[in-house]
Design an enzyme around this catalytic site. Structure first.
Site, PDB file in Angstrom:
ATOM      1  N   THR A  34     -15.309  -2.300  -7.524  1.00 17.10           N
ATOM      2  CA  THR A  34     -15.010  -2.326  -8.960  1.00 17.10           C
ATOM      3  C   THR A  34     -14.033  -3.486  -9.178  1.00 17.10           C
ATOM      4  O   THR A  34     -13.703  -4.216  -8.235  1.00 17.10           O
ATOM      5  CB  THR A  34     -14.322  -1.019  -9.402  1.00 17.10           C
ATOM      6  OG1 THR A  34     -13.031  -0.974  -8.764  1.00 17.10           O
ATOM      7  CG2 THR A  34     -15.142   0.208  -9.021  1.00 17.10           C
ATOM      8  N   PHE A  79     -10.091   7.156   0.063  1.00 16.96           N
ATOM      9  CA  PHE A  79      -9.194   6.493  -0.891  1.00 16.96           C
ATOM     10  C   PHE A  79      -9.879   6.216  -2.224  1.00 16.96           C
ATOM     11  O   PHE A  79      -9.188   6.047  -3.233  1.00 16.96           O
ATOM     12  CB  PHE A  79      -8.765   5.109  -0.355  1.00 16.96           C
ATOM     13  CG  PHE A  79      -7.902   5.119   0.868  1.00 16.96           C
ATOM     14  CD1 PHE A  79      -6.523   5.246   0.763  1.00 16.96           C
ATOM     15  CD2 PHE A  79      -8.447   4.965   2.133  1.00 16.96           C
ATOM     16  CE1 PHE A  79      -5.713   5.232   1.890  1.00 16.96           C
ATOM     17  CE2 PHE A  79      -7.652   4.945   3.271  1.00 16.96           C
ATOM     18  CZ  PHE A  79      -6.285   5.072   3.144  1.00 16.96           C
ATOM     19  N   ALA A  80     -11.211   6.057  -2.213  1.00 19.55           N
ATOM     20  CA  ALA A  80     -11.904   5.520  -3.390  1.00 19.55           C
ATOM     21  C   ALA A  80     -11.572   6.327  -4.643  1.00 19.55           C
ATOM     22  O   ALA A  80     -11.713   7.553  -4.662  1.00 19.55           O
ATOM     23  CB  ALA A  80     -13.411   5.516  -3.156  1.00 19.55           C
ATOM     24  N   THR A 132      -2.271  12.076  -5.051  1.00 19.64           N
ATOM     25  CA  THR A 132      -1.077  11.541  -5.703  1.00 19.64           C
ATOM     26  C   THR A 132      -0.072  12.637  -6.074  1.00 19.64           C
ATOM     27  O   THR A 132      -0.454  13.795  -6.278  1.00 19.64           O
ATOM     28  CB  THR A 132      -1.508  10.794  -6.989  1.00 19.64           C
ATOM     29  OG1 THR A 132      -0.367  10.469  -7.756  1.00 19.64           O
ATOM     30  CG2 THR A 132      -2.428  11.644  -7.865  1.00 19.64           C
ATOM     31  N   ASP A 133       1.181  12.235  -6.243  1.00 25.37           N
ATOM     32  CA  ASP A 133       2.199  13.191  -6.716  1.00 25.37           C
ATOM     33  C   ASP A 133       2.031  13.504  -8.208  1.00 25.37           C
ATOM     34  O   ASP A 133       2.612  14.471  -8.710  1.00 25.37           O
ATOM     35  CB  ASP A 133       3.616  12.661  -6.435  1.00 25.37           C
ATOM     36  CG  ASP A 133       3.932  11.331  -7.111  1.00 25.37           C
ATOM     37  OD1 ASP A 133       3.041  10.740  -7.752  1.00 25.37           O
ATOM     38  OD2 ASP A 133       5.093  10.879  -6.995  1.00 25.37           O
ATOM     39  N   GLU A 134       1.228  12.673  -8.918  1.00 25.86           N
ATOM     40  CA  GLU A 134       1.109  12.861 -10.375  1.00 25.86           C
ATOM     41  C   GLU A 134       0.452  14.184 -10.744  1.00 25.86           C
ATOM     42  O   GLU A 134       0.565  14.621 -11.886  1.00 25.86           O
ATOM     43  CB  GLU A 134       0.333  11.702 -11.007  1.00 25.86           C
ATOM     44  CG  GLU A 134       0.993  10.375 -10.756  1.00 25.86           C
ATOM     45  CD  GLU A 134       0.646   9.299 -11.768  1.00 25.86           C
ATOM     46  OE1 GLU A 134      -0.022   9.585 -12.767  1.00 25.86           O
ATOM     47  OE2 GLU A 134       1.084   8.154 -11.553  1.00 25.86           O
ATOM     48  N   TYR A 158      -6.069  10.468 -15.655  1.00 25.47           N
ATOM     49  CA  TYR A 158      -6.071  10.104 -14.224  1.00 25.47           C
ATOM     50  C   TYR A 158      -5.589  11.280 -13.375  1.00 25.47           C
ATOM     51  O   TYR A 158      -6.274  11.694 -12.429  1.00 25.47           O
ATOM     52  CB  TYR A 158      -5.167   8.881 -13.986  1.00 25.47           C
ATOM     53  CG  TYR A 158      -4.801   8.691 -12.521  1.00 25.47           C
ATOM     54  CD1 TYR A 158      -5.770   8.319 -11.590  1.00 25.47           C
ATOM     55  CD2 TYR A 158      -3.495   8.913 -12.066  1.00 25.47           C
ATOM     56  CE1 TYR A 158      -5.443   8.164 -10.239  1.00 25.47           C
ATOM     57  CE2 TYR A 158      -3.161   8.754 -10.727  1.00 25.47           C
ATOM     58  CZ  TYR A 158      -4.138   8.382  -9.816  1.00 25.47           C
ATOM     59  OH  TYR A 158      -3.827   8.237  -8.480  1.00 25.47           O
ATOM     60  N   LYS A 162      -7.566  13.562 -10.539  1.00 31.68           N
ATOM     61  CA  LYS A 162      -7.140  13.686  -9.143  1.00 31.68           C
ATOM     62  C   LYS A 162      -6.858  15.153  -8.808  1.00 31.68           C
ATOM     63  O   LYS A 162      -7.166  15.618  -7.711  1.00 31.68           O
ATOM     64  CB  LYS A 162      -5.887  12.838  -8.877  1.00 31.68           C
ATOM     65  CG  LYS A 162      -6.112  11.340  -8.899  1.00 31.68           C
ATOM     66  CD  LYS A 162      -7.058  10.829  -7.828  1.00 31.68           C
ATOM     67  CE  LYS A 162      -6.481  10.871  -6.427  1.00 31.68           C
ATOM     68  NZ  LYS A 162      -7.355  10.194  -5.434  1.00 31.68           N
ATOM     69  N   ASN A 187       4.583   6.598  -5.731  1.00 31.16           N
ATOM     70  CA  ASN A 187       4.160   5.228  -6.095  1.00 31.16           C
ATOM     71  C   ASN A 187       4.247   4.269  -4.913  1.00 31.16           C
ATOM     72  O   ASN A 187       5.321   4.106  -4.331  1.00 31.16           O
ATOM     73  CB  ASN A 187       5.062   4.675  -7.206  1.00 31.16           C
ATOM     74  CG  ASN A 187       4.751   5.287  -8.543  1.00 31.16           C
ATOM     75  OD1 ASN A 187       4.840   6.496  -8.715  1.00 31.16           O
ATOM     76  ND2 ASN A 187       4.374   4.452  -9.496  1.00 31.16           N
ATOM     77  N   LYS A 197      -0.491  -2.835 -11.994  1.00 33.24           N
ATOM     78  CA  LYS A 197       0.555  -1.849 -11.712  1.00 33.24           C
ATOM     79  C   LYS A 197       1.929  -2.509 -11.859  1.00 33.24           C
ATOM     80  O   LYS A 197       2.043  -3.741 -11.774  1.00 33.24           O
ATOM     81  CB  LYS A 197       0.382  -1.280 -10.300  1.00 33.24           C
ATOM     82  CG  LYS A 197      -1.020  -0.755  -9.992  1.00 33.24           C
ATOM     83  CD  LYS A 197      -1.305   0.612 -10.587  1.00 33.24           C
ATOM     84  CE  LYS A 197      -2.778   0.973 -10.604  1.00 33.24           C
ATOM     85  NZ  LYS A 197      -3.438   1.062  -9.335  1.00 33.24           N
TER      86      LYS A 197
END
Ligand code: NAD
Ligand code: DAU
Length: 349
Positions: A34, A79-80, A132-134, A158, A162, A187, A197
């Site tokens: 991408t 990871f994708a 992620t931590d998000e 996002y 996830k 991050n 980013k």
């Protein structure tokens, strides 16, 4: 060999490069390429037969089945993803497609492949999901840091996508016994990060004499981890993690965004002096639903797997700025027409 998805992106390419620098074991790298995927990240491997690149989508079940049966990996490191929060606000559909449906398709292909393995190989197989931590949502100033038992509370398209993928991975372990591992990291920053980013965007803009756009009051807090430390943590989890477990990964480096940008300006002033970069700082409209604070309690991975970050924020930031200053061609290639279209769309206001 191991199968890596998204290995042409920021963290994936650092992971593949580190892996092949340390081990003889080959890597099959599946990436859709991408806007965020870049074979230039892997240029150092162009004559290395241990790196097998396949361009394709994790949502393509037939392709996954063919690749798994042909290459017989002992593990998948996933990871994708679509990874940028601001893009998920402008266009959430791609996030649902890749992060949710894509991960589901990958899990299904992995389950079929794993079920057909001889019993001795089934126990050793691993599906490592990089998250992620998000997914834990936003913390108040005095709240304790996210631990592996913090309830999920995603706030952006996002992080919701996830979170969905994390739940699917969990369900495939509990229901089918697939030997999964999940990591939730804070991050990352470092070489080869696409300049959408915070840190690479600020480096690019600072060097170009453009405004450094800080969202809102700049007081949002993130925990920062150098990408090489994240890759080391993933290797530790892959090697020694317990199937079905979740590991939080963090850098012990909570910082307000404005302080990150000032730190970056100081590093730039040392490495490329003669300009007051901080004078370019500009406050801009806040991100909708902007999470106020993330913080990671990484005690479990430290205690159980013996991992901790090697870089401080200061040392990691200096490596990062040096890399961007030394890799002008890479930067010119990625800041092409489509990059400009994103910058024009997002920062127009
Ligand atoms: P990135 O956006 O730099 O790279 C993503 C890669 O995935 C690209 O190479 C892209 O081409 C590929 N990709 C996207 N859709 C695909 C699809 N459908 N099929 C195959 N390949 C596809 O992302 P990143 O920052 O390297 O993040 C990697 C992973 O780590 C993501 O899962 C992200 O959620 C997670 N993560 C990132 C951070 C961070 O700070 N960047 C922190 C914690 C977790
Ligand atoms: O916490 C882990 C997550 O970190 C990963 O899961 C994501 O893939 C990754 O993109 C990152 O998400 P953030 O939204 O925290 O990262 P970003 O670099 O986009 O923004 C970091 C902080 O800086 C955030 O509070 C928003 C702010 N920001 C960002 C940009 C791009 C600005 O102030 N100005 C900007 O121009």
């Amino acid at each position: 060999m191991i199968l890596v998805t998204g290995g042409a992106g920021f963290i994936g390419s650092n992971f593949v490069l580190d892996w092949l620098a340390q081990f003889a074991e080959p890597v099959l790298n599946l990436d859709k390429l991408t806007y965020a995927g870049n074979l230039g990240n892997l240029a150092a491997l162009k004559d290395d037969a241990r790196h097998v690149f396949a361009r394709g989508d994790i949502g393509d079940g037939a392709l996954l089945t063919r690749l798994l049966n042909e290459h017989r990996p002992r593990a998948i490191v996933h990871f994708a993803a679509e990874s940028h929060v601001d893009r998920s606000i402008h266009g959430p559909a791609a996030f649902i497609q890749t992060n949710v449906v894509g991960t589901f398709t990958l899990l299904e292909a992995a389950r079929a492949y794993w079920s057909a393995l001889p019993e001795s190989e089934q126990g050793a197989f691993r599906f490592l999901h990089v998250s992620t931590d998000e997914i834990y949502g936003s913390l108040g100033a005095d709240d304790p840091a996210f631990s592996e038992t913090t309830p999920y509370a995603p706030n952006s398209p996002y992080s919701a996508s996830k979170a969905s993928s994390d739940h699917l991975v969990r369900a495939y372990h509990h229901t089918y016994g697939l030997p999964t591992l999940t990591t939730n990291c804070s991050n990352n920053y470092g070489p080869r990060q696409f300049p959408e980013k915070l840190i690479p965007l600020m480096i690019v803009n600072a060097l170009a004499g453009k405004p450094l756009p800080v969202y809102g009051d700049g007081q949002n807090v993130r925990d920062w981890l150098y990408v090489g430390d994240h890759c080391a943590a993933i290797r530790a989890v892959l090697e020694r993690g317990v199937p079905g477990e979740v590991y939080n990964i963090g850098g012990n480096a909570e910082m307000k965004n404005l302080d990150v940008v000032h730190a970056l300006c100081r590093v730039l002033s040392t490495l490329k002096p003669g300009h007051d970069y901080a004078s370019q700082i500009t406050f801009v409209k806040d991100r909708p639903g902007h999470d106020r604070r993330y913080a990671i309690n990484a005690a479990k991975i430290r205690r159980e797997l013996g991992w901790q970050p090697a870089e401080t924020f200061e040392s990691g930031l200096t490596h990062t700025v040096c890399w961007y200053l030394d890799n002008e061609v890479w930067l010119t290639n990625v800041t092409s027409k489509t990059y400009q279209q994103w910058i024009d769309l997002h920062y127009a206001q």
